[in-house]
Each structure stands twice: as structure tokens, then as C-alpha cells.
Design an enzyme around this catalytic site. Structure first.
Site, PDB file in Angstrom:
ATOM      1  N   GLU A  57       1.074  -1.605   0.030  1.00  0.00           N
ATOM      2  CA  GLU A  57      -0.303   0.256  -0.353  1.00  0.00           C
ATOM      3  C   GLU A  57       0.632   1.460  -0.216  1.00  0.00           C
ATOM      4  O   GLU A  57       0.034   2.609   0.008  1.00  0.00           O
ATOM      5  CB  GLU A  57      -0.949  -0.005   1.435  1.00  0.00           C
ATOM      6  CG  GLU A  57      -2.276  -1.241   0.615  1.00  0.00           C
ATOM      7  CD  GLU A  57      -2.523  -1.511   2.062  1.00  0.00           C
ATOM      8  OE1 GLU A  57      -4.011  -1.608   2.322  1.00  0.00           O
ATOM      9  OE2 GLU A  57      -2.420  -1.429   4.086  1.00  0.00           O
ATOM     10  N   GLY A 109     -12.316  -4.136   1.300  1.00  0.00           N
ATOM     11  CA  GLY A 109     -13.702  -5.330   0.255  1.00  0.00           C
ATOM     12  C   GLY A 109     -15.000  -4.388   0.080  1.00  0.00           C
ATOM     13  O   GLY A 109     -15.202  -3.085   1.024  1.00  0.00           O
ATOM     14  N   ILE A 143     -13.126 -10.554   5.253  1.00  0.00           N
ATOM     15  CA  ILE A 143     -14.330 -10.927   5.446  1.00  0.00           C
ATOM     16  C   ILE A 143     -14.403 -11.453   3.929  1.00  0.00           C
ATOM     17  O   ILE A 143     -14.348 -10.314   3.162  1.00  0.00           O
ATOM     18  CB  ILE A 143     -15.073  -9.850   5.519  1.00  0.00           C
ATOM     19  CG1 ILE A 143     -15.582  -9.010   6.406  1.00  0.00           C
ATOM     20  CG2 ILE A 143     -16.592  -9.941   5.029  1.00  0.00           C
ATOM     21  CD1 ILE A 143     -15.885  -9.806   8.341  1.00  0.00           C
ATOM     22  N   MET A 175      -9.530  -3.547   7.638  1.00  0.00           N
ATOM     23  CA  MET A 175      -8.706  -4.154   9.088  1.00  0.00           C
ATOM     24  C   MET A 175      -8.083  -3.021   9.802  1.00  0.00           C
ATOM     25  O   MET A 175      -7.500  -3.208  10.604  1.00  0.00           O
ATOM     26  CB  MET A 175      -8.271  -5.393   9.097  1.00  0.00           C
ATOM     27  CG  MET A 175      -8.963  -6.082   8.073  1.00  0.00           C
ATOM     28  SD  MET A 175      -8.106  -7.418   7.661  1.00  0.00           S
ATOM     29  CE  MET A 175      -7.938  -8.561   9.229  1.00  0.00           C
ATOM     30  N   GLU A 176      -8.279  -1.225   9.260  1.00  0.00           N
ATOM     31  CA  GLU A 176      -6.959  -0.466   9.867  1.00  0.00           C
ATOM     32  C   GLU A 176      -8.281   0.710   9.996  1.00  0.00           C
ATOM     33  O   GLU A 176      -7.722   1.488  11.091  1.00  0.00           O
ATOM     34  CB  GLU A 176      -5.963  -0.408   9.277  1.00  0.00           C
ATOM     35  CG  GLU A 176      -5.228  -1.344   9.566  1.00  0.00           C
ATOM     36  CD  GLU A 176      -5.263  -2.236   8.197  1.00  0.00           C
ATOM     37  OE1 GLU A 176      -6.669  -2.131   7.060  1.00  0.00           O
ATOM     38  OE2 GLU A 176      -4.846  -3.249   8.224  1.00  0.00           O
ATOM     39  N   ASP A 234     -11.843  -6.116  -3.988  1.00  0.00           N
ATOM     40  CA  ASP A 234     -12.698  -7.553  -3.839  1.00  0.00           C
ATOM     41  C   ASP A 234     -13.792  -6.830  -3.538  1.00  0.00           C
ATOM     42  O   ASP A 234     -14.165  -5.963  -3.134  1.00  0.00           O
ATOM     43  CB  ASP A 234     -11.749  -8.342  -2.751  1.00  0.00           C
ATOM     44  CG  ASP A 234     -11.874  -7.811  -1.427  1.00  0.00           C
ATOM     45  OD1 ASP A 234     -11.000  -7.617  -1.381  1.00  0.00           O
ATOM     46  OD2 ASP A 234     -12.847  -7.791  -0.843  1.00  0.00           O
TER      47      ASP A 234
END
Ligand code: ADE
Length: 230
Positions: A12, A78, A152, A172-173, A196
Site C-alpha cells: 500500500e 472490500g 471478510i 482492517m485498520e 475485492d
């Protein structure tokens, strides 16, 4: 002005490091912080490693040790919203922790006492981002990003998060960075490009699109550095 640019994974932030080429590497708290001067801005770039704890630690260090006055996050997410497709950009208007659960004590999902469910991103940075998107003729969506320590890849779980938090995207952050920035009074902006659809093939898509979506997000963040500096 001191600005932090943060990601969760090396992929990233690599497009940013590739662009700047010259930087100093500072080791701190078992991590690397890349410092450089861009125009009038002292930039510190770092990736936290995946997850809320790592992200909170890195955001705290960027602010307290490197003096960041604004924090920009760049990465992938996602899609929950059906209108978000791979490569689309979404900026967080607000962030929630979807895995925070003390509902047994009568609290709503995502809430703990003396805190709140939703943390709002900085309006001025969002405005700058919308102006940049317009100038560059890019579509920048915005909405609620849900954060949790889970990748997920399940339609039912994704639907639960959408319904419970009205969320548009998942990662997730972001929310942990948001909580740290808000507590320390630092304006923040969280940008994600979709990698995704958080469904059964999310693992495969994530691997396939991590690099390309990371670059889409990082390129936009670079344009923000130009605009913030003006
Ligand atoms: N980051 C990118 N895709 C994700 C997903 N499906 N779940 C959690 N974090 C993600």
C-alpha cells in the site's frame, strides 16, 4: 507542515516510496518510518502491518514521535456496497468497529461506554479530496467504512455488517486510526480503493488486485499532498 501518510501493508505504501525515491529510514518500535521533504511538507510514510492494534500503534507514533499534524491513510478495502467495484475509490466519511461487541450488556454493536460508534473524518480534507476528484475527472465515492480484525470473505457476514452499520466498505485498520487521530486532535483522511467484494472469492481477488488498487489509492493521496500544500 508535517503530514503522515500511512498504509497497512508494504504494497500500500510502495507506490509512494517509488514516487519519492529519496527518503530517510528511521527505525522505531520495531517498524520503519520513511521521512522526506516534499515541497514545504515534512512527510513521514509508514505501513503498520495488518489489523487494528498495529494501526493504532503506528498512528500514535506518527503523531507523537513524528509530529504529524494531519494523517492520510491509503490502502485497499472490500466492497460492501453493490455499486462499488474493483479499483473504485472510497473516502471514509465515518468509521466504525464492526467486531466490537459487548451487546450482552445492552450496548449496541460497535460501542463501548464513554466512547462512540462512529468517528467522523475531517470535513476539510474530504472537501479537498472531492475537489481533486473533480479536477482529475475521477469518481470518488464516500461513505461509512467498517473496520475489524477479520478478513471478510462471506456474503452473510458482509450483509450483517452492511445492515448493522450502514457500511459501504470493509477493511482492517481505518477505525482504529480514526479513534487515535480524534483523541489526539489530528485531522485525518482515510482512502481505500476496492480490491475485492468481501465474498467467497475475496481471497483470490485480494491477491490479484492488491497492487493495482493500492496504486490507485496512493496516486490520489499524492495529488492530495499537492493540494494541501497550496
Ligand atoms: N481489505 C481488503 N479486502 C478486505 C476484506 N474483504 N475484508 C477485510 N479487509 C479487507
Amino acid at each position: 507542515m508535517k503530514i503522515a501518510v500511512m498504509g497497512a501493508m508494504i504494497e500500500e505504501i510502495t507506490p509512494l516510496l517509488d514516487k519519492f525515491k529519496e527518503y530517510k529510514v528511521v527505525e522505531f518500535a520495531q517498524n520503519q518510518f520513511y521521512t522526506l521533504k516534499y515541497k514545504n511538507i515534512d512527510v513521514t510514510i509508514a505501513y503498520s502491518k495488518i489489523g487494528k492494534v498495529n494501526a493504532a500503534l503506528t498512528a500514535s507514533i506518527l503523531i507523537n514521535r513524528f509530529g504529524a499534524e494531519k494523517l492520510l491513510f491509503s490502502g485497499v478495502a472490500g466492497a460492501i456496497d453493490k455499486n462499488l467495484h474493483i479499483g473504485d475509490l472510497i473516502a471514509a466519511e465515518g468509521l466504525v468497529q464492526h467486531d466490537l461487541d459487548i451487546t450482552v450488556f445492552g450496548h449496541p454493536y460497535g460501542f463501548v461506554p464513554e466512547s462512540k460508534i462512529l468517528i467522523k473524518a475531517d470535513e476539510k480534507l474530504l472537501k479537498i479530496a472531492r475537489e481533486i476528484a473533480k479536477t482529475l475527472n475521477l469518481t470518488l465515492k464516500s461513505g461509512i467504512i467498517a473496520t475489524g480484525d477479520q478478513f471478510i470473505c462471506n456474503g452473510l457476514k458482509k450483509e450483517w455488517i452492511r445492515k448493522t452499520f450502514n457500511a459501504n466498505a470493509i477493511e482492517m485498520e481505518g477505525a482504529s486510526v480514526a479513534f487515535v487521530c480524534e483523541a489526539l486532535g489530528v485531522p485525518f483522511f482515510i482512502l481505500r480503493a476496492i480490491s475485492d467484494a468481501a465474498d467467497a472469492k475475496a481471497g483470490f481477488d485480494f491477491d490479484e488486485f492488491l497492487q493495482s488498487s493500492s496504486k490507485i489509492s496512493a496516486d490520489f493521496i499524492l495529488s492530495m499532498l499537492d493540494k494541501i500544500e497550496e
